[in-house]
Design an enzyme around this catalytic site. Structure first.
Site, PDB file in Angstrom:
ATOM      1  N   GLU A  50       9.229   3.468   4.875  1.00  0.00           N
ATOM      2  CA  GLU A  50       8.824   2.442   5.833  1.00  0.00           C
ATOM      3  C   GLU A  50       9.291   1.084   5.346  1.00  0.00           C
ATOM      4  O   GLU A  50      10.100   0.977   4.434  1.00  0.00           O
ATOM      5  CB  GLU A  50       7.306   2.468   5.998  1.00  0.00           C
ATOM      6  N   ASP A  83       6.957   8.774   2.034  1.00  0.00           N
ATOM      7  CA  ASP A  83       6.563   7.569   2.756  1.00  0.00           C
ATOM      8  C   ASP A  83       7.768   6.641   2.786  1.00  0.00           C
ATOM      9  O   ASP A  83       8.111   6.018   1.789  1.00  0.00           O
ATOM     10  CB  ASP A  83       5.372   6.921   2.043  1.00  0.00           C
ATOM     11  N   ASP A 101      -5.661   9.106   3.914  1.00  0.00           N
ATOM     12  CA  ASP A 101      -4.776   8.982   2.756  1.00  0.00           C
ATOM     13  C   ASP A 101      -5.350   7.934   1.810  1.00  0.00           C
ATOM     14  O   ASP A 101      -6.044   7.010   2.234  1.00  0.00           O
ATOM     15  CB  ASP A 101      -3.345   8.628   3.168  1.00  0.00           C
TER      16      ASP A 101
END
Length: 280
Positions: A170, A168, A79
């Site tokens: 987190e 994403d 990524d």
């Protein structure tokens, strides 16, 4: 065992993961205006940034001490974000990397200035590619961020070479680890994002997270395991215990310290299964 909170009070030592030292901002660079002296600039967050801060940096893919123990056929990926700049995609392709996720957006305020080179460059060398959105649930709602993502690189096409977009979600690099939300509020925010993304694209978004954050900030919700592919982050020799609801992982980010592009992952299957995910 996670220590549960009432309301939006913080739980346990993981709250410290949301507070980054100012030196981290210097290492990562700056793409915006910092909210405070001890936090990185808005827009500078990357996939796995909080995982590395909380769980530690993984070893090099070529370091035999950190080679994943799982023996099933897997397919290597990476990524990227603006921190990687102009990526040498032919070099990565020749090293065995066959897929990539590129940061497209963050919140409703940031787009990756290197997105075109990274997204198109990975595709042009033959990779299957997708884009990801760094969630900031404390700034705007999930549906609004899904719209922003789709409108700025997060779309999908049935060409067999484009992966569904990834969320994403987190540790918060800018403050409170759980973005000031209760378990129920966080689950609701994620629902709003993935539901809007599917309405816009026809695909279920991939969810990238770490098991410890998921437990801490969603109460280990099992609400998404039957619909959204899991991209688990764990910098170790195995993916560990998965979040509730998922019986298997689709992707596993196993290191954050690769030689050229830091974050390396394994797709849990052969290349033809990766293409099937892209095709839908």
């Amino acid at each position: 065992m996670p220590v549960h909170r009432s309301g939006t009070a913080r739980r346990g030592p993981i709250a410290a993961a949301g507070i980054l030292l100012s030196s981290l901002a210097l290492v990562l660079g700056s793409t915006g205006t910092s909210d405070a002296a001890d936090t990185p600039a808005r827009g500078s967050a990357t996939l796995g940034m909080g995982v590395a801060k909380h769980d530690g940096v993984g070893g090099l893919p070529g370091d035999t001490r950190d080679v994943p123990a799982v023996q099933a056929v897997q397919t290597e990926g990476v990524d990227t974000s603006s921190h990687n700049g102009s990526v040498a995609w032919p070099t990565l392709w020749n090293s065995g990397v066959k897929w990539a996720y590129v940061k497209a957006t963050e919140g409703t305020y940031y787009t990756n200035p290197d997105f075109a080179q990274q997204y198109n460059g990975s595709y042009n060398v033959g990779m299957i590619r997708g884009s990801y959105h760094f969630a900031t649930p404390d700034t705007t709602g999930g549906a609004a961020q899904a719209d922003y993502f789709v409108d700025h690189g997060g779309g999908w096409s049935r060409d067999g070479r484009t992966l569904p977009g990834a969320l994403d979600i987190e540790w918060n690099p800018y403050g409170d680890a759980c973005y000031g939300k209760s378990d129920a509020e966080m689950v609701g925010w994620i629902h709003d994002f993935v539901n809007r993304y599917k309405a816009r694209t026809g695909r279920d978004a991939v969810i990238y997270t770490a098991a410890s954050w998921w437990s801490e900030c969603t109460g280990n919700s099992a609400a998404f395991g039957s619909t959204n592919p899991l991209w688990i982050a764990r910098y170790n020799t195995d993916p560990g215990t998965l979040p509730a609801g998922w019986g298997y992982y689709t992707m596993w980010q196993y290191t954050s310290s690769g030689p050229t592009v830091g974050d390396h992952s394994r797709f849990n299957g052969a290349y033809d299964r990766l293409r099937a995910l892209a095709t839908g």
